[in-house]
Write an enzyme that holds these catalytic residues in place. Structure first.
Site, PDB file in Angstrom:
ATOM      1  CG  HIS A   1       2.163  -1.971   4.033  1.00  0.00           C
ATOM      2  ND1 HIS A   1       1.275  -1.776   4.676  1.00  0.00           N
ATOM      3  CD2 HIS A   1       2.548  -2.521   3.416  1.00  0.00           C
ATOM      4  CE1 HIS A   1       0.574  -2.871   4.117  1.00  0.00           C
ATOM      5  NE2 HIS A   1       0.872  -3.469   3.549  1.00  0.00           N
TER       6      HIS A   1
ATOM      7  CD  GLU B   1     -13.547  -2.731  16.075  1.00  0.00           C
ATOM      8  OE1 GLU B   1     -14.134  -2.318  17.013  1.00  0.00           O
ATOM      9  OE2 GLU B   1     -12.829  -2.184  15.119  1.00  0.00           O
TER      10      GLU B   1
ATOM     11  CB  CYS C   1      20.047   5.918  -7.341  1.00  0.00           C
ATOM     12  SG  CYS C   1      20.250   6.149  -5.628  1.00  0.00           S
TER      13      CYS C   1
ATOM     14  CG  ASN D   1      -8.849  -6.335  15.311  1.00  0.00           C
ATOM     15  OD1 ASN D   1      -7.851  -5.908  15.066  1.00  0.00           O
ATOM     16  ND2 ASN D   1      -9.785  -5.578  14.949  1.00  0.00           N
TER      17      ASN D   1
ATOM     18  CB  CYS E   1      16.803   8.141  -4.460  1.00  0.00           C
ATOM     19  SG  CYS E   1      17.571   8.573  -5.400  1.00  0.00           S
TER      20      CYS E   1
HETATM   21  P1  NAD Z   1      -4.796  -2.725  -1.663  1.00  0.00           P
HETATM   22  O1  NAD Z   1      -5.091  -2.764  -3.195  1.00  0.00           O
HETATM   23  O2  NAD Z   1      -5.055  -4.127  -1.668  1.00  0.00           O
HETATM   24  O3  NAD Z   1      -5.953  -1.789  -1.057  1.00  0.00           O
HETATM   25  C1  NAD Z   1      -6.655  -1.001  -1.598  1.00  0.00           C
HETATM   26  C2  NAD Z   1      -7.622  -1.130  -0.022  1.00  0.00           C
HETATM   27  O4  NAD Z   1      -6.889   0.769   0.699  1.00  0.00           O
HETATM   28  C3  NAD Z   1      -9.130  -1.381   0.647  1.00  0.00           C
HETATM   29  O5  NAD Z   1      -9.410  -2.727  -0.039  1.00  0.00           O
HETATM   30  C4  NAD Z   1      -9.047   0.085   0.675  1.00  0.00           C
HETATM   31  O6  NAD Z   1      -8.924  -0.515   2.299  1.00  0.00           O
HETATM   32  C5  NAD Z   1      -7.894   1.077   0.771  1.00  0.00           C
HETATM   33  N1  NAD Z   1      -8.511   1.761  -0.011  1.00  0.00           N
HETATM   34  C6  NAD Z   1      -8.702   2.657  -1.693  1.00  0.00           C
HETATM   35  N2  NAD Z   1      -8.993   3.593  -2.086  1.00  0.00           N
HETATM   36  C7  NAD Z   1      -9.850   3.621  -0.491  1.00  0.00           C
HETATM   37  C8  NAD Z   1     -10.431   5.390   0.012  1.00  0.00           C
HETATM   38  N3  NAD Z   1     -10.940   5.209  -0.589  1.00  0.00           N
HETATM   39  N4  NAD Z   1     -10.241   4.650   1.170  1.00  0.00           N
HETATM   40  C9  NAD Z   1     -10.325   4.693   2.084  1.00  0.00           C
HETATM   41  N5  NAD Z   1      -9.676   3.298   2.115  1.00  0.00           N
HETATM   42  C10 NAD Z   1      -9.144   2.895   1.280  1.00  0.00           C
HETATM   43  O7  NAD Z   1      -3.453  -1.833  -1.338  1.00  0.00           O
HETATM   44  P2  NAD Z   1      -2.370  -1.824  -2.983  1.00  0.00           P
HETATM   45  O8  NAD Z   1      -2.958  -0.745  -3.447  1.00  0.00           O
HETATM   46  O9  NAD Z   1      -2.357  -3.110  -3.819  1.00  0.00           O
HETATM   47  O10 NAD Z   1      -0.965  -0.854  -1.988  1.00  0.00           O
HETATM   48  C11 NAD Z   1       0.007  -2.328  -1.748  1.00  0.00           C
HETATM   49  C12 NAD Z   1       0.510  -2.421  -0.237  1.00  0.00           C
HETATM   50  O11 NAD Z   1       1.076  -0.957   0.261  1.00  0.00           O
HETATM   51  C13 NAD Z   1      -1.438  -2.900  -0.138  1.00  0.00           C
HETATM   52  O12 NAD Z   1      -0.966  -4.015   1.347  1.00  0.00           O
HETATM   53  C14 NAD Z   1      -1.257  -1.744   1.349  1.00  0.00           C
HETATM   54  O13 NAD Z   1      -1.818  -1.617   2.634  1.00  0.00           O
HETATM   55  C15 NAD Z   1       0.034  -0.494   0.833  1.00  0.00           C
HETATM   56  N6  NAD Z   1      -0.539   1.135   1.582  1.00  0.00           N
HETATM   57  C16 NAD Z   1       0.589   1.585   2.295  1.00  0.00           C
HETATM   58  C17 NAD Z   1       0.054   2.460   2.679  1.00  0.00           C
HETATM   59  C18 NAD Z   1       1.147   2.944   3.648  1.00  0.00           C
HETATM   60  O14 NAD Z   1       0.795   4.335   4.367  1.00  0.00           O
HETATM   61  N7  NAD Z   1       1.917   2.508   4.634  1.00  0.00           N
HETATM   62  C19 NAD Z   1      -0.505   3.542   2.347  1.00  0.00           C
HETATM   63  C20 NAD Z   1      -1.239   2.443   1.265  1.00  0.00           C
HETATM   64  C21 NAD Z   1      -1.027   1.221   0.912  1.00  0.00           C
HETATM   65  N1  APR Z   2      -6.177  -2.920  20.628  1.00  0.00           N
HETATM   66  C1  APR Z   2      -5.918  -3.392  19.559  1.00  0.00           C
HETATM   67  N2  APR Z   2      -7.472  -3.953  17.671  1.00  0.00           N
HETATM   68  C2  APR Z   2      -7.749  -2.634  17.627  1.00  0.00           C
HETATM   69  C3  APR Z   2      -6.829  -0.826  18.674  1.00  0.00           C
HETATM   70  C4  APR Z   2      -6.519  -1.545  19.831  1.00  0.00           C
HETATM   71  N3  APR Z   2      -6.233  -0.430  20.898  1.00  0.00           N
HETATM   72  N4  APR Z   2      -7.218   0.125  17.841  1.00  0.00           N
HETATM   73  C5  APR Z   2      -7.794  -0.640  16.524  1.00  0.00           C
HETATM   74  N5  APR Z   2      -7.875  -1.329  16.648  1.00  0.00           N
HETATM   75  C6  APR Z   2      -8.390  -1.988  15.699  1.00  0.00           C
HETATM   76  C7  APR Z   2      -9.612  -1.800  14.768  1.00  0.00           C
HETATM   77  O1  APR Z   2     -10.117  -2.574  15.514  1.00  0.00           O
HETATM   78  C8  APR Z   2      -8.987  -2.369  13.812  1.00  0.00           C
HETATM   79  O2  APR Z   2      -9.598  -3.945  13.026  1.00  0.00           O
HETATM   80  O3  APR Z   2      -6.852  -2.411  14.731  1.00  0.00           O
HETATM   81  C9  APR Z   2      -7.230  -2.916  13.354  1.00  0.00           C
HETATM   82  C10 APR Z   2      -6.754  -1.077  12.212  1.00  0.00           C
HETATM   83  O4  APR Z   2      -7.541  -1.957  11.180  1.00  0.00           O
HETATM   84  P1  APR Z   2      -6.599   0.039  10.261  1.00  0.00           P
HETATM   85  O5  APR Z   2      -7.094   1.061  10.140  1.00  0.00           O
HETATM   86  O6  APR Z   2      -7.270  -0.809   8.224  1.00  0.00           O
HETATM   87  O7  APR Z   2      -5.614  -0.631   9.729  1.00  0.00           O
HETATM   88  P2  APR Z   2      -4.405  -1.688   9.136  1.00  0.00           P
HETATM   89  O8  APR Z   2      -5.321  -3.362   9.455  1.00  0.00           O
HETATM   90  O9  APR Z   2      -3.174  -2.026   9.501  1.00  0.00           O
HETATM   91  O10 APR Z   2      -4.738  -1.017   7.576  1.00  0.00           O
HETATM   92  C11 APR Z   2      -4.251  -2.387   7.012  1.00  0.00           C
HETATM   93  O11 APR Z   2      -3.813  -0.770   4.853  1.00  0.00           O
HETATM   94  O12 APR Z   2      -3.663   1.585   4.643  1.00  0.00           O
HETATM   95  C12 APR Z   2      -3.204   0.890   4.044  1.00  0.00           C
HETATM   96  O13 APR Z   2      -0.920   0.186   4.461  1.00  0.00           O
HETATM   97  C13 APR Z   2      -1.677   0.755   4.944  1.00  0.00           C
HETATM   98  O14 APR Z   2      -0.627  -0.753   6.941  1.00  0.00           O
HETATM   99  C14 APR Z   2      -1.566  -0.441   6.488  1.00  0.00           C
HETATM  100  C15 APR Z   2      -2.616  -0.842   5.652  1.00  0.00           C
HETATM  101 ZN    ZN Z   3      19.187   8.322  -6.139  1.00  0.00          ZN
END
Ligand code: NAD
Ligand code: APR
Ligand code: ZN
Length: 236
Positions: free
Chosen positions: A110, A205, A121, A203, A118
């Site tokens: 991500h 949970e 480019c 995890n 940019c």
């Molecule tokens: P996606 O469509 O697979 O993700 C959609 C997910 O985003 C939903 O399942 C939900 O978990 C979350 N989401 C969407 N709207 C939301 C809301 N209003 N409130 C809370 N959660 C919401 O993701 P995508 O559109 O295919 O994005 C491509 C990739 O970009 C994904 O893997 C995503 O994780 C990543 N991403 C990274 C960041 C970051 O800050 N690094 C932020 C957003 C997305």
């Molecule tokens: N130890 C282990 N697991 C934990 C802890 C901890 N101390 N605290 C929280 N968790 C677990 C939560 O239970 C949850 O299942 O980590 C998980 C965090 O889930 P998310 O907040 O959804 O984060 P992530 O799965 O990385 O989100 C995926 O969504 O918005 C996008 O790009 C963003 O990379 C992110 C992607």
């Molecule tokens: Zn540039």
């Protein structure tokens, strides 16, 4: 032996970096609307607001330090390579805590909070202090084109070819600290199972796809990950 580990926000939670979603509803996306911060449309509409959000997260990151889970994964990489085995560490996280803990091979699917890109480019540069809308691109000098080097909703994650290859050839797939709610990362366990690879979830949970994992270990990552790594290296 080849192991592929996927980490999510939960592995950095005990370093003080927020997770995105949790049962208590205190995640980042409960406080901020991702559709106003984490999409290309949001950036086009208000780049200063998006830059401010990521600048604040960058400042938090500079204050944060790797926790025992990051350190254990760095030990795992070293221990496996000493045995001629291999670890591919794929992270959904945009922080650099795995690198600061000593991990060498980290694939940020991500993007990276400490890098900017940019939009004109494609050049990727280290984030300069409080990068803003007017910061010119160091490669093509365009103004107003620098964006966080972060994958937003609706954009393609990075490194997918390497990840898919890893999911076909590994002996073990382990997901750590991820809710299993966002694709394509949430689908990796399906691909591992289809390839006959053993799967393990570590995890706080059960995640949304916990039922798909052969082995499940629950507890704070700073305890559960070191215990799992010690057991694996003892038996490797
Ligand atoms: P996606 O469509 O697979 O993700 C959609 C997910 O985003 C939903 O399942 C939900 O978990 C979350 N989401 C969407 N709207 C939301 C809301 N209003 N409130 C809370 N959660 C919401 O993701 P995508 O559109 O295919 O994005 C491509 C990739 O970009 C994904 O893997 C995503 O994780 C990543 N991403 C990274 C960041 C970051 O800050 N690094 C932020 C957003 C997305
Ligand atoms: N130890 C282990 N697991 C934990 C802890 C901890 N101390 N605290 C929280 N968790 C677990 C939560 O239970 C949850 O299942 O980590 C998980 C965090 O889930 P998310 O907040 O959804 O984060 P992530 O799965 O990385 O989100 C995926 O969504 O918005 C996008 O790009 C963003 O990379 C992110 C992607
Ligand atoms: Zn540039």
């Amino acid at each position: 032996m080849r192991i592929i580990v996927l980490t999510g926000a939960g592995v950095s939670a005990e370093s003080g970096l927020g997770t995105f979603r949790d049962k208590a509803g205190t995640g980042i996306w409960a406080k901020f609307d991702p559709m106003k911060l984490a999409t290309p449309e949001a950036f086009a509409a208000d780049p200063a607001y998006v830059h401010a959000f990521y600048n604040a997260r960058r400042r938090n990151l500079i204050e944060a330090t790797p926790n025992a889970a990051h350190l254990a994964l760095a030990r795992l990489e070293e221990g496996l390579s000493a045995r001629g085995a291999e670890l591919l560490l794929v992270t959904q996280n945009i922080d650099d805590l795995h690198e600061r803990a000593g991990s060498k091979r980290v694939l940020h699917m991500h993007g990276e909070l400490l890098k900017a890109r940019c939009a004109r480019c494609g050049a990727v540069a280290d984030w300069c202090a409080d990068l803003g809308v007017e910061t010119p691109c160091p490669a093509c000098a365009s103004e107003g084109e620098m964006r966080p080097h972060v994958v937003w909703f609706g954009e393609m994650p990075l490194g997918m070819d390497r990840i898919e290859a890893g999911l076909m050839s590994a002996d073990l797939f382990v997901a750590i600290g991820t809710s299993g709610s966002v694709y394509p990362a949430a689908g990796f366990v399906f691909e591992a199972r289809a390839a006959g690879i053993r799967t393990c979830e570590i995890n706080l949970e059960p995640s949304d796809n916990a039922h798909l994992f052969d082995e499940r270990r629950y507890g704070p990552a700073s305890e559960a990950v070191p215990a799992w790594v010690a057991q694996l290296l003892a038996g490797a």
